[in-house]
Design a protein around this motif. Structure first.
Motif, PDB file in Angstrom:
ATOM      1  N   LEU A 271       0.846  -1.184  -0.065  1.00 12.45           N
ATOM      2  CA  LEU A 271       0.060   0.085   0.084  1.00 12.45           C
ATOM      3  C   LEU A 271       0.938   1.359  -0.153  1.00 12.45           C
ATOM      4  CD1 LEU A 271      -2.791  -1.299   2.484  1.00 12.45           C
ATOM      5  CD2 LEU A 271      -3.088  -0.383   0.071  1.00 12.45           C
ATOM      6  N   ASN A 272       1.782   1.080   0.872  1.00 20.08           N
ATOM      7  CA  ASN A 272       2.896   2.331   0.892  1.00 20.08           C
ATOM      8  C   ASN A 272       3.425   2.557  -0.531  1.00 20.08           C
ATOM      9  OD1 ASN A 272       3.785   4.614   2.399  1.00 20.08           O
ATOM     10  ND2 ASN A 272       5.753   3.446   2.987  1.00 20.08           N
ATOM     11  N   ALA A 273       3.974   1.322  -1.174  1.00 24.40           N
ATOM     12  CA  ALA A 273       4.548   1.639  -2.453  1.00 24.40           C
ATOM     13  C   ALA A 273       3.645   2.123  -3.366  1.00 24.40           C
ATOM     14  CB  ALA A 273       4.972   0.209  -2.973  1.00 24.40           C
ATOM     15  N   GLN A 274       2.148   1.719  -3.557  1.00 19.39           N
ATOM     16  CA  GLN A 274       1.289   1.968  -4.437  1.00 19.39           C
ATOM     17  C   GLN A 274       1.058   3.432  -4.233  1.00 19.39           C
ATOM     18  OE1 GLN A 274      -1.877  -0.514  -3.855  1.00 19.39           O
ATOM     19  NE2 GLN A 274      -1.054  -2.341  -4.606  1.00 19.39           N
ATOM     20  N   GLN A 275       0.867   3.985  -3.140  1.00 18.20           N
ATOM     21  CA  GLN A 275       0.697   5.595  -2.663  1.00 18.20           C
ATOM     22  C   GLN A 275       1.788   6.349  -3.353  1.00 18.20           C
ATOM     23  OE1 GLN A 275      -0.541   6.807   0.950  1.00 18.20           O
ATOM     24  NE2 GLN A 275      -2.154   5.385   1.188  1.00 18.20           N
ATOM     25  N   ASP A 276       2.900   5.964  -3.326  1.00 16.75           N
ATOM     26  CA  ASP A 276       4.031   6.666  -3.858  1.00 16.75           C
ATOM     27  C   ASP A 276       4.444   6.506  -5.253  1.00 16.75           C
ATOM     28  OD1 ASP A 276       5.076   6.436  -0.603  1.00 16.75           O
ATOM     29  OD2 ASP A 276       5.722   8.203  -1.611  1.00 16.75           O
ATOM     30  N   SER A 277       3.890   5.519  -5.834  1.00 15.34           N
ATOM     31  CA  SER A 277       4.353   5.203  -7.355  1.00 15.34           C
ATOM     32  C   SER A 277       3.595   6.418  -8.146  1.00 15.34           C
ATOM     33  CB  SER A 277       3.533   3.910  -7.714  1.00 15.34           C
ATOM     34  OG  SER A 277       2.239   4.095  -7.897  1.00 15.34           O
ATOM     35  N   LEU A 278       2.584   7.173  -7.697  1.00 14.93           N
ATOM     36  CA  LEU A 278       2.073   8.475  -8.542  1.00 14.93           C
ATOM     37  C   LEU A 278       3.092   9.419  -8.560  1.00 14.93           C
ATOM     38  CD1 LEU A 278      -0.269   9.377 -10.200  1.00 14.93           C
ATOM     39  CD2 LEU A 278      -1.182  10.307  -7.953  1.00 14.93           C
ATOM     40  N   LYS A 279       3.843   9.329  -7.140  1.00 16.45           N
ATOM     41  CA  LYS A 279       4.698  10.507  -7.096  1.00 16.45           C
ATOM     42  C   LYS A 279       5.756  10.386  -8.060  1.00 16.45           C
ATOM     43  CE  LYS A 279       7.718  11.064  -3.881  1.00 16.45           C
ATOM     44  NZ  LYS A 279       8.287  11.256  -2.632  1.00 16.45           N
ATOM     45  N   PHE A 280       6.441   9.205  -8.363  1.00 19.33           N
ATOM     46  CA  PHE A 280       7.608   9.073  -9.416  1.00 19.33           C
ATOM     47  C   PHE A 280       7.026   9.484 -10.783  1.00 19.33           C
ATOM     48  CE2 PHE A 280      10.261   7.439  -6.345  1.00 19.33           C
ATOM     49  CZ  PHE A 280       9.936   6.437  -5.743  1.00 19.33           C
TER      50      PHE A 280
ATOM     51  N   ARG B  60       3.369  15.022  -2.178  1.00 20.36           N
ATOM     52  CA  ARG B  60       1.978  14.841  -1.254  1.00 20.36           C
ATOM     53  C   ARG B  60       2.263  15.745  -0.195  1.00 20.36           C
ATOM     54  NH1 ARG B  60       1.512   9.014   0.323  1.00 20.36           N
ATOM     55  NH2 ARG B  60       3.812   9.189   0.336  1.00 20.36           N
ATOM     56  N   THR B  61       0.856  15.941   0.269  1.00 19.10           N
ATOM     57  CA  THR B  61       0.954  16.805   1.544  1.00 19.10           C
ATOM     58  C   THR B  61       1.274  15.930   2.657  1.00 19.10           C
ATOM     59  OG1 THR B  61      -1.346  16.567   1.744  1.00 19.10           O
ATOM     60  CG2 THR B  61      -0.587  18.540   0.428  1.00 19.10           C
ATOM     61  N   PHE B  62       1.475  16.718   3.954  1.00 15.62           N
ATOM     62  CA  PHE B  62       1.465  15.724   5.211  1.00 15.62           C
ATOM     63  C   PHE B  62       0.256  14.841   5.330  1.00 15.62           C
ATOM     64  CE2 PHE B  62       0.683  14.983   9.695  1.00 15.62           C
ATOM     65  CZ  PHE B  62       1.550  14.253  10.139  1.00 15.62           C
ATOM     66  N   LEU B  63      -0.856  15.694   5.072  1.00 12.46           N
ATOM     67  CA  LEU B  63      -2.141  14.877   5.411  1.00 12.46           C
ATOM     68  C   LEU B  63      -2.581  13.574   4.499  1.00 12.46           C
ATOM     69  CD1 LEU B  63      -4.502  18.073   6.038  1.00 12.46           C
ATOM     70  CD2 LEU B  63      -3.628  16.284   7.897  1.00 12.46           C
TER      71      LEU B  63
ATOM     72  N   THR C 196       7.912   8.818  11.688  1.00  9.01           N
ATOM     73  CA  THR C 196       8.765   9.266  10.936  1.00  9.01           C
ATOM     74  C   THR C 196       8.407  10.388  10.143  1.00  9.01           C
ATOM     75  OG1 THR C 196       9.534   7.063  10.893  1.00  9.01           O
ATOM     76  CG2 THR C 196      10.365   8.626   9.205  1.00  9.01           C
ATOM     77  N   GLU C 197       7.061  10.305   9.481  1.00 12.80           N
ATOM     78  CA  GLU C 197       6.544  11.550   8.806  1.00 12.80           C
ATOM     79  C   GLU C 197       6.572  12.618   9.288  1.00 12.80           C
ATOM     80  OE1 GLU C 197       5.975  11.597   5.588  1.00 12.80           O
ATOM     81  OE2 GLU C 197       5.867   9.190   4.776  1.00 12.80           O
TER      82      GLU C 197
END
Length: 246
Positions: free
Chosen positions: A19-28, A34-37, A206-207
């Motif tokens: 899930l973490n990887a999927q959320q960040d794939s869009l950023k690549f 992404r915002t902190f929220l 960590t965030e």
């Protein structure tokens, strides 16, 4: 079939990393931060979801199935070591010259702050909840898992430092953290909710640390060259090796 069920806990916890990887794939793809929220959605969901199933029949049934699959005598202390792997990876990458987000001192500073905060939250919750471990131990400190929150905190720092320059390295920490949580369940040391909530704590803390990182910019080693900084782990004794090349 038995082999399949013996890794149930590992596969479920692997979903955390996925899930973490999927959320960040869009950023690549679109290079949009992404915002902190937005970043807090996943860890907050883990904390809430894990808390809701804590002590439920579903959780007890899952634990029973896992132990039946791996064997009631199963005990393998891999989780005592995998929780440290992200730290070793980070300093090894620094030693080999892999580009990171921050200087090694800032990495260490953020790692120390994150560990202190996540440990404080974890052990406060242990005292407040007084949840018995699935192995029936007398110490009522099952919820949440200290091993798992520590592992995901370390993984979170590794992720923050290398996600923009070495994504495979960045995500590898979450694989080790997931393995840690999985073996806490398989070893009958923790319930599934304990490790899910702990994963959320480690990621969220960590965030937060990196959200405020620009404010805490003290670094006495910023202009000093030729310094190597490597963690030392030996027979439950922990420290750091600092070397200056002239």
């Amino acid at each position: 079939m038995k082999l399949k069920y013996s890794y149930i806990s590992f596969l479920i916890l692997s979903a955390i990393s996925s899930l973490n990887a999927q959320q960040d794939s869009l950023k690549f793809k679109i290079q949009k931060e992404r915002t902190f929220l937005q970043k807090a959605i996943l860890p907050t969901s883990l904390i809430i979801g894990g808390s809701l199933i804590s002590g439920s029949g579903l959780e007890r049934g899952f634990q029973k199935d896992v132990r039946n699959a791996v064997g009631n005598d199963f005990a393998f202390a891999l989780d005592d070591y995998t929780r440290y792997v992200p730290i070793v990876e980070m300093y090894a990458a620094d030693a080999f010259g892999v580009e990171s987000k921050n200087h090694w001192f800032d990495q260490s500073k953020n790692l120390t702050i994150a560990i202190i905060v996540s440990d404080f939250i974890t052990y406060r919750l242990k005292k407040w909840t007084n949840k018995r471990r699935p192995n029936g131990g007398d110490i009522l400190q099952s919820f949440p898992s200290g091993h798992t929150s520590f592992a995901f905190t370390n993984a979170g720092v590794l992720y923050q430092e290398f996600i923009n320059t070495s994504p495979y390295l960045a995500y590898s920490g979450y694989i080790m953290a997931t393995t840690t949580g999985a073996f806490r369940v398989m070893n009958n040391a923790h319930w599934i909710s304990d490790v899910i909530v702990s994963a959320g704590i480690g990621i969220l803390v960590t965030e937060l640390v990196y959200l405020f990182d620009p404010i805490i910019k003290w670094n006495p080693f910023k202009k000093v060259r030729g310094i190597s900084f490597i963690p030392q782990i030996d027979n439950n004794q922990y420290g750091f090796y600092l070397c200056k090349t002239f």
